[in-house]
Design a protein around this motif. Structure first.
Motif, PDB file in Angstrom:
ATOM      1  N   LYS B 227       0.977  -1.232  -0.304  1.00  0.00           N
ATOM      2  CA  LYS B 227       0.239   0.031  -0.121  1.00  0.00           C
ATOM      3  C   LYS B 227       0.991   1.470   0.230  1.00  0.00           C
ATOM      4  N   VAL B 228       0.939   2.228  -0.638  1.00  0.00           N
ATOM      5  CA  VAL B 228       1.218   3.553  -0.802  1.00  0.00           C
ATOM      6  C   VAL B 228       1.204   3.576  -0.075  1.00  0.00           C
ATOM      7  N   SER B 229       0.544   4.519   0.643  1.00  0.00           N
ATOM      8  CA  SER B 229       0.638   4.872   2.400  1.00  0.00           C
ATOM      9  C   SER B 229       1.778   3.982   3.068  1.00  0.00           C
ATOM     10  N   GLU B 230       1.885   3.366   3.215  1.00  0.00           N
ATOM     11  CA  GLU B 230       2.909   2.348   4.452  1.00  0.00           C
ATOM     12  C   GLU B 230       4.027   2.122   4.256  1.00  0.00           C
ATOM     13  N   THR B 231       4.898   2.990   3.096  1.00  0.00           N
ATOM     14  CA  THR B 231       6.254   2.530   2.113  1.00  0.00           C
ATOM     15  C   THR B 231       6.561   4.366   2.247  1.00  0.00           C
ATOM     16  N   ASN B 232       7.887   3.915   2.053  1.00  0.00           N
ATOM     17  CA  ASN B 232       9.005   5.364   1.459  1.00  0.00           C
ATOM     18  C   ASN B 232       9.515   5.018   0.197  1.00  0.00           C
ATOM     19  N   GLU B 233       9.920   5.886  -0.442  1.00  0.00           N
ATOM     20  CA  GLU B 233      10.788   5.788  -1.525  1.00  0.00           C
ATOM     21  C   GLU B 233      12.119   5.310  -1.773  1.00  0.00           C
ATOM     22  N   ASP B 234      12.560   5.309  -0.585  1.00  0.00           N
ATOM     23  CA  ASP B 234      13.916   4.733   0.093  1.00  0.00           C
ATOM     24  C   ASP B 234      13.575   3.051  -0.585  1.00  0.00           C
ATOM     25  N   GLU B 235      12.614   2.813   1.034  1.00  0.00           N
ATOM     26  CA  GLU B 235      12.302   1.617   0.911  1.00  0.00           C
ATOM     27  C   GLU B 235      12.190   0.800  -0.754  1.00  0.00           C
TER      28      GLU B 235
END
Lengths: 326, 500
Positions: B227-235
């Motif tokens: 889910k996009v809201s649960e991740t970030n760019e680096d990940e």
């Protein structure tokens, strides 16, 4: 472990065989047809018949070399047979001044015709179909005007008779000429810088331009070289045939295009080589010869030729699509 | 339709090409009105998924369900009939006809007697273009448009048909940040009407702005479904490349020498650019920025000899030169990597080695003046190793390589003659993060070793991260040359849109 390697090898061999049949479809067809015809007509494999076929295809073969170059550059020369007619007429008309000057004049005329095509297509960038359709009529008319529509008799000198009739190392001299021209054109295409540039241009003229290739010079020279080879073919034609008629020469157009397409040189440009054309030439010659030996009526021979050309072109198109989609 | 039902279900999709497993057991589901992002390096399998959905390939294994019903997408037309519209990286417009005709291609409004209703077509096109804030005349011919403008028309075309799913393959790779914002607003609007979007981009920032779910692919396999809201760019980057990349641009420590290599004075081509003057120093990376259509590509094409300027002068090493065609450009030590990789930078149906050596044929000639296979192999092998080009063999056709590797071949070709000046037009457009980083590193290395580089790019972080100085263009005019300490996205954008 060893089993694995073995398996892989046999798999590769299977793939290699499949690839061979895929790449060499025309060669395979050629061999199959040769076998069928040899059974159907015992005369076919006679040495005299084979030499006869070779003599018949030399002019066609030389012209097909030129056409292959043009087609690799994504072009086509519909005037090639007309150039042949004009060069042959000039050659015969000038024979009274000596056969050598006449032959050279014929070649020069053919080169000039090729340059006209090349200049209009390569430099002015007009459409090659229409340009060569126009020059086709133009050159044929010139040939008719010069010859006044008569049949001309060609009386070649000694050396040219030698070319036409004698054998060297057991093979007709005329065949040697074709083989040497094919080798030279083959090297030109595969092994020289202009050859490589020609393939690049035929595949993608925009990228060729960005890579600093003078695209219009390349295209122009394909037609000039084609003209030169047609000139050579005209010399062979005048050495071989005692009578030259404009119509006879003009009949070559269909055959030349069929040979090139049949061999597998792609009309979309950049793909093809002389080896393919050679196989196309042999296949075409064998089919023609078979039809003659089996005394197929002329109309049905023509019908067959038409069908062959259409099949070849459809096959080319399917190959092209496969390439694009993969 | 209940809340939980899916518009599209892809289950266990596999696809194999000779020698490559392009997709291996990939599954995902798409709800109505959802934006689903696919990320991964080039060659990860994103394009294959798109091509299966749009009917160009058929899957070897697995099944596709649309609205809960199993479907078999037979060909591209079939896909469109099913409501799946795809906007490709490379334009599929017909160049010789107008923008309006392209938008309504195959679905022209007709009046009685089956006559095309031109008036309605123009009005409708104008309405659609306005809605999308695309400032184009519906009556202009597509062949007059730049690559980026074509992309805009393409988007308009897909929006105009009532599609259930719109697949966007790198829609922003050719458009500017301003257009990107417009596009995103629009995507948000159409998603509300229940259309779903499958979104592919290398620009990860965009994923966080627009997408609900994201799937990371690597080597044809699903690495992660998030889910996009649960991740970030680096990940995401970590999942994509399988390793940490660190700071994308690194330090700008490379020095610029004082001597001027190229100088352009009052260069003008009517309707394209006017009165352009600038200098390029040895070892400098000079950026050319501005909105698409500002005349950036046109200037570099003129310098290389592909276009003829009307007036103005070009000096190389302080000597005035006339560059009439690309052969002259190359002879002056300039090479050029075009924005249009597919049709201009490389020859798709040529082998890897033939592409690499095309500028350097003279040096692979043996005795007797014939091309030497051995020399060609040696030379191209050197470049394949040096540039880390991933290809099964030197004889592989370039069209079978991934985008990033194709671009490396194009770069290898241009660097083969050791140019003094290297012109790069959008060199990392549509290229995955890994290859992009490699290319950035390479450009810096080259500058460090004294090569002068002109970098045209629509991506502001790239321009700012890479360049010593940046020229901003607007409507064919040079607005300002920014020095290193003035470089910021705000400054460059302000100059590009005219707030300066």
């Amino acid at each position: 472990m060893n089993d694995l390697v073995e398996n892989k090898k046999s798999l590769n061999f299977g793939r290699g065989l499949k690839k061979f049949f895929y790449d060499q479809t025309i060669l395979v067809i050629f061999i199959v047809i040769v076998i069928i015809i040899s059974i159907a007509s015992p005369n076919f494999l006679r040495i005299s018949n084979i030499f006869n076929v070779i003599r018949q295809i030399t002019v066609l073969g030389i012209m097909a070399c030129g056409m292959t170059i043009v087609v690799i550059g994504k072009g086509m020369d519909l005037s090639s047979a007309s150039i042949l007619a004009l060069a042959a007429v000039v050659n015969v008309m000038l024979q009274q001044f000596g056969y050598w000057p006449a032959a050279i004049a014929g070649v020069l005329v053919a080169v000039a015709c090729g340059f006209i095509n090349g200049f209009i297509i390569g430099k002015i960038k007009a459409n090659f179909i229409i340009v060569t359709l126009g020059t086709q009529i133009l050159f044929t008319s010139l040939a008719l005007i010069i010859s006044q529509g008569r049949n001309l008799s060609s009386r070649p000198e000694k050396i040219f008779c030698y070319i036409a009739d004698e054998k060297l190392l057991g093979i007709p001299v005329i065949a040697w000429i074709l083989i040497i021209i094919m080798i030279i054109v083959g090297i030109l295409l595969q092994k020289t810088i202009p050859g490589r540039r020609l393939y690049a241009t035929g595949l993608n003229d925009k990228a060729a331009l960005v890579a600093g290739i003078n695209v219009s010079n390349i295209i122009t020279s394909t037609y000039v070289i084609n003209g030169f080879l047609i000139g050579i073919a005209s010399v062979v034609l005048c050495s071989r045939l005692p009578r030259i008629r404009v119509g006879t020469a003009a009949d070559y157009l269909f055959d030349v295009i069929t040979v090139v397409v049949l061999g597998g040189t792609s009309l979309s440009g950049g793909i093809g080589n002389i080896y393919k054309t050679a196989i196309g030439l042999l296949l075409f010659a064998v089919i023609n010869n078979a039809m003659a030996l089996l005394t197929v009526p002329f109309e049905f021979q023509q019908l067959t030729r038409g069908i062959i050309l259409i099949i070849a072109v459809v096959y080319d198109e399917f190959n092209r699509r496969k390439r694009v989609l993969y | 339709m209940s809340e939980n039902s899916y518009l599209l279900e892809m289950s266990n999709i596999s696809k194999e090409f000779p020698g490559v497993k392009a997709l291996d057991n990939v599954s995902f589901k798409l709800r109505k009105g959802e934006v689903f992002a696919l990320v991964g390096e080039n060659g990860a399998g994103k394009s294959t998924i798109i091509k299966i959905l749009s009917g160009f390939y058929s899957n070897d294994k697995g099944e596709i369900k649309l609205n809960g019903e199993k479907v078999n997408i037979r060909n591209p037309k079939n896909a469109i009939d099913l409501g799946i519209n795809t906007i490709y990286q490379e334009t599929s417009l017909v160049p010789e006809i107008t923008v309006a005709e392209n938008i309504f291609l195959g679905k022209q409004p007709v009046s009685k007697f089956g006559k095309v209703n031109w008036k309605k077509m123009m009005q409708e096109s104008e309405r659609i273009l306005n809605e999308l804030s695309i400032h184009l005349n519906p009556k202009s011919l597509v062949l007059e448009l730049s690559a980026a403008q074509c992309q805009l028309v393409e988007i308009a075309k897909a929006f105009s048909s009532s599609a259930k799913i719109i697949i966007m393959d790198e829609p922003t790779s050719a458009i500017t940040e301003e257009d990107t914002i417009n596009l995103f607003n629009l995507i948000k609007k159409i998603v509300k009407t229940g259309t779903s979007v499958i979104y592919i981009s290398h620009r990860l920032k965009e994923i966080f702005e627009i997408a609900d779910y994201v799937m990371v692919l690597r080597d044809g396999k699903t690495v992660k479904y998030l889910k996009v809201s649960e991740t970030n760019e680096d990940e995401l980057i970590k999942y994509m490349v399988g390793r940490d990349l660190g700071n994308i641009f690194g330090e700008k420590s490379y020095p610029v020498r004082d001597n001027i290599v190229l100088e352009v004075k009052n260069l003008t081509k009517k309707g394209k650019f006017e009165n352009i003057s600038f200098a390029l120093r040895e070892g400098e990376i000079l950026g050319l920025s501005g909105l698409v259509g500002a005349g950036r590509s046109e200037i570099v094409r003129a310098i290389y000899g592909l276009d003829k300027p009307d007036s103005g002068y070009i000096y190389i090493d302080s000597n005035r030169v006339t560059i009439k065609n690309s052969t002259h450009g190359i002879n002056q030590g300039i090479t050029f990597v075009s924005e249009d990789r597919r049709t201009e930078s490389i020859i798709q149906a040529f082998t890897v080695k033939a592409n690499i050596t095309i500028l350097l044929l003279k040096s692979i000639v043996s005795k007797f003046g014939l091309l030497s296979n051995k020399k060609e192999n040696e030379l191209s092998e050197k470049f394949v190793r040096e540039f880390n080009i991933k290809t099964p063999s030197l004889n592989q056709l370039v069209m079978n390589l991934s985008g990033g590797n194709q671009q490396k071949v194009a770069l290898a070709k241009c660097l083969s003659i050791k140019p003094k000046i290297l012109i790069l037009d959008e060199p990392t457009k549509g290229i995955d993060v890994g290859a992009k980083k490699e290319i950035h590193y390479l450009i810096k290395e080259l500058a460090n070793n004294g090569m002068s580089i002109i970098l045209v790019s629509s991506e502001l972080p790239e321009i700012i991260g890479m360049c010593h100085r940046v020229i901003v263009m607007r409507e064919g005019k040079l607005i300002k040359i920014f020095n290193k300490n003035e470089l910021s996205e705000e400054n460059l954008m302000a100059a590009a849109v005219g707030n300066i």
